[in-house]
Design an enzyme around this catalytic site. Structure first.
Site, PDB file in Angstrom:
ATOM      1  N   ARG A   1      69.657 160.114  -0.839  1.00 39.62           N
ATOM      2  CA  ARG A   1      70.412 158.996  -0.270  1.00 39.62           C
ATOM      3  C   ARG A   1      71.813 158.896  -0.855  1.00 39.62           C
ATOM      4  O   ARG A   1      72.079 159.405  -1.951  1.00 39.62           O
ATOM      5  CB  ARG A   1      69.712 157.670  -0.614  1.00 39.62           C
ATOM      6  CG  ARG A   1      68.518 157.384   0.227  1.00 39.62           C
ATOM      7  CD  ARG A   1      67.814 156.139  -0.280  1.00 39.62           C
ATOM      8  NE  ARG A   1      66.731 155.783   0.620  1.00 39.62           N
ATOM      9  CZ  ARG A   1      65.728 154.985   0.288  1.00 39.62           C
ATOM     10  NH1 ARG A   1      65.654 154.462  -0.923  1.00 39.62           N
ATOM     11  NH2 ARG A   1      64.795 154.697   1.173  1.00 39.62           N
TER      12      ARG A   1
ATOM     13  N   GLY B   1      93.894 133.566 -15.987  1.00 40.41           N
ATOM     14  CA  GLY B   1      93.982 132.192 -15.480  1.00 40.41           C
ATOM     15  C   GLY B   1      94.086 131.204 -16.631  1.00 40.41           C
ATOM     16  O   GLY B   1      94.858 130.236 -16.570  1.00 40.41           O
TER      17      GLY B   1
ATOM     18  N   TYR C   1      76.234 139.668 -11.648  1.00 41.99           N
ATOM     19  CA  TYR C   1      76.362 138.933 -12.923  1.00 41.99           C
ATOM     20  C   TYR C   1      75.612 139.576 -14.085  1.00 41.99           C
ATOM     21  O   TYR C   1      75.838 139.206 -15.239  1.00 41.99           O
ATOM     22  CB  TYR C   1      75.931 137.478 -12.724  1.00 41.99           C
ATOM     23  CG  TYR C   1      76.860 136.793 -11.750  1.00 41.99           C
ATOM     24  CD1 TYR C   1      78.076 136.284 -12.168  1.00 41.99           C
ATOM     25  CD2 TYR C   1      76.553 136.748 -10.389  1.00 41.99           C
ATOM     26  CE1 TYR C   1      78.971 135.721 -11.268  1.00 41.99           C
ATOM     27  CE2 TYR C   1      77.434 136.185  -9.485  1.00 41.99           C
ATOM     28  CZ  TYR C   1      78.646 135.677  -9.932  1.00 41.99           C
ATOM     29  OH  TYR C   1      79.533 135.136  -9.042  1.00 41.99           O
TER      30      TYR C   1
ATOM     31  N   ASP D   1      86.802 142.143 -16.936  1.00 39.62           N
ATOM     32  CA  ASP D   1      87.658 142.879 -15.996  1.00 39.62           C
ATOM     33  C   ASP D   1      88.717 143.736 -16.698  1.00 39.62           C
ATOM     34  O   ASP D   1      89.299 144.617 -16.073  1.00 39.62           O
ATOM     35  CB  ASP D   1      88.383 141.907 -15.054  1.00 39.62           C
ATOM     36  CG  ASP D   1      87.418 141.002 -14.304  1.00 39.62           C
ATOM     37  OD1 ASP D   1      86.237 141.373 -14.203  1.00 39.62           O
ATOM     38  OD2 ASP D   1      87.852 139.939 -13.831  1.00 39.62           O
TER      39      ASP D   1
HETATM   40  O1  F6P Z   1      86.501 137.588 -14.179  1.00 39.66           O
HETATM   41  C1  F6P Z   1      85.189 137.936 -14.366  1.00 39.66           C
HETATM   42  C2  F6P Z   1      84.457 137.972 -13.075  1.00 39.66           C
HETATM   43  O2  F6P Z   1      83.122 138.275 -13.352  1.00 39.66           O
HETATM   44  C3  F6P Z   1      85.047 138.910 -12.023  1.00 39.66           C
HETATM   45  O3  F6P Z   1      84.698 140.253 -12.266  1.00 39.66           O
HETATM   46  C4  F6P Z   1      84.472 138.331 -10.769  1.00 39.66           C
HETATM   47  O4  F6P Z   1      85.280 138.623  -9.663  1.00 39.66           O
HETATM   48  C5  F6P Z   1      84.483 136.855 -11.052  1.00 39.66           C
HETATM   49  O5  F6P Z   1      84.479 136.710 -12.449  1.00 39.66           O
HETATM   50  C6  F6P Z   1      83.310 136.097 -10.493  1.00 39.66           C
HETATM   51  O6  F6P Z   1      83.569 134.753 -10.661  1.00 39.66           O
HETATM   52  P1  F6P Z   1      82.509 133.580 -10.561  1.00 39.66           P
HETATM   53  O7  F6P Z   1      81.759 133.535 -11.853  1.00 39.66           O
HETATM   54  O8  F6P Z   1      83.337 132.352 -10.387  1.00 39.66           O
HETATM   55  O9  F6P Z   1      81.615 133.897  -9.413  1.00 39.66           O
END
Ligand code: F6P
Length: 376
Positions: free
Chosen positions: A173, A115, A300, A138
């Protein structure tokens, strides 16, 4: 041809990623120390260029940041051409160009993923000197071997899957571990292999739940009454993939603005619905296998904290190479990693492209030899 550079800007945009500060330091030490330029940090991504969120960065600014997670500059997902200012969405490209001229900034280094490359390309086309470095957990940026952040996130996700093994095993599980990666499966595939997952589901390979159930039954018959399913946040069933495909086709074919808005709305609604996918998958697996199932969303945690050694090295060498390219007057490019070398790649070749896992990738072949179910 070497240019007369005096003062450069730097910003971090998009989701944060381990190694951002190592890259800021890499660019900074080379720019300020080696080349003797001035460097200005802009806070909170492209918004910093609009709202004058400037920090002068001298040598001291780079001290002690190599190991620090996140970004000392802050980040945002703001786009220069569609920025919300006082509640209104505006194109701020012209403002950014004027500001940089006024502040005497010769070029802006943008640290980000796909982006950010798109946004940087727009600025480049508007006559601004830009250069980008590929960061993202990613690993989906086109035209570079690697992105910094990925190696660290891979370690974190692998350790998480390791830990899930002992509890899944003890309770007999299924544990479904959701791994980040947006629309690319690199992180799930890597962590799934390294963590010994039994099923690995990726956005690139739509899954058939019956195949997953059959793989789990086979394990049960062999005496393993637990299974670890590593699933990408972007993975989906064959049925859902078909629905997405048709919505994306409608968007591509839409001729009117209203048609485009409608198609985008439909995709957004599908995205919202997709958010509960991992929970639904675990429920369905429990029903179909009669094994208790649990979900762990790694989230995160995967992108927080100190970068691993590999990311520190990658971010540092890309940062240093970036300063060399600025010195040569090479703008409108991303500094790509090519083996042990680096290479400037025109932003046109990066923007709007995603590096997905190719279906003939050797890691997928490895999975098939080890009878790891890929859901197909
Ligand atoms: O691009 C990194 C990333 O952590 C992706 O793996 C995930 O889909 C996205 O960012 C999450 O974005 P945000 O921080 O806007 O929730």
């Amino acid at each position: 041809m070497a240019t007369k550079i005096k003062r450069i800007g730097i910003l971090t945009a998009g989701g944060d990623s381990p190694g951002l500060n190592a890259a800021i330091r890499g660019v900074g030490k080379a720019a300020v120390g080696y080349y003797g330029w001035e460097m200005v940090g802009f806070r909170d991504g492209f918004r910093g260029l609009v709202e004058n969120r400037r920090i002068e960065m001298d040598r001291a600014a780079f001290s002690g940041i190599l190991t620090v997670g996140g970004t000392i500059l802050g980040t945002s997902r703001d786009k220069p051409h569609r920025m919300v200012i006082d509640g209104e969405t505006k194109d701020m490209t012209g403002v950014i160009r004027d500001n940089l001229k006024k502040w005497g900034i010769d070029c802006v280094v943008c640290l980000g993923g796909g982006g950010t490359a798109k946004n940087a390309l727009r600025l480049h086309r508007a006559g601004i000197n830009v250069i980008t470095l590929p960061k993202t957990i990613d690993n989906d940026v086109a035209m570079t071997d690697a992105t910094f952040g990925f190696a660290t996130a891979l370690d974190i996700a692998t350790e998480a899957i390791d830990r899930l093994h002992s509890t899944a095993h003890s309770h007999h599980r299924i544990i479904v571990a959701e791994v980040m990666g947006h629309r690319a499966g690199w992180l799930t595939l890597g962590a799934g292999i390294a963590g010994g997952a039994d099923v690995i589901l990726l956005p690139e390979i739509p899954y058939n739940i019956d195949k997953i159930v059959a793989a789990i039954h086979k394990r049960t018959k062999r005496g393993s009454k637990f299974s670890i399913v590593a699933v990408s946040e972007g993975a989906m069933s064959c049925d859902d993939a078909r629905i997405y495909e048709s919505a994306e086709k409608s968007l591509r074919r839409a001729k009117t603005l209203n048609g485009k808005i409608e198609a985008k709305r439909e995709i957004a609604a599908l995205d919202t619905r997709h958010q509960g996918n991992t929970m639904r998958l675990a429920h369905r697996l429990e029903e179909l296998t009669q094994l208790e199932s649990r979900v762990t969303i790694l989230g995160y945690v995967q992108r927080g904290g100190t970068p691993c050694a590999a990311d520190r090295i990658l971010a540092t060498r890309l940062g240093a190479a970036c300063a060399d390219l600025i010195n040569e007057g090479k703008f409108g490019v991303m500094v790509a990693a090519r083996g042990e070398q680096t290479e400037p790649v025109p932003l046109e070749e990066v923007a709007g492209k995603r590096k997905s896992v190719p279906l003939d990738h050797p890691w997928l072949e490895t999975c098939r030899r080890l009878e790891i179910c890929l859901g197909d």
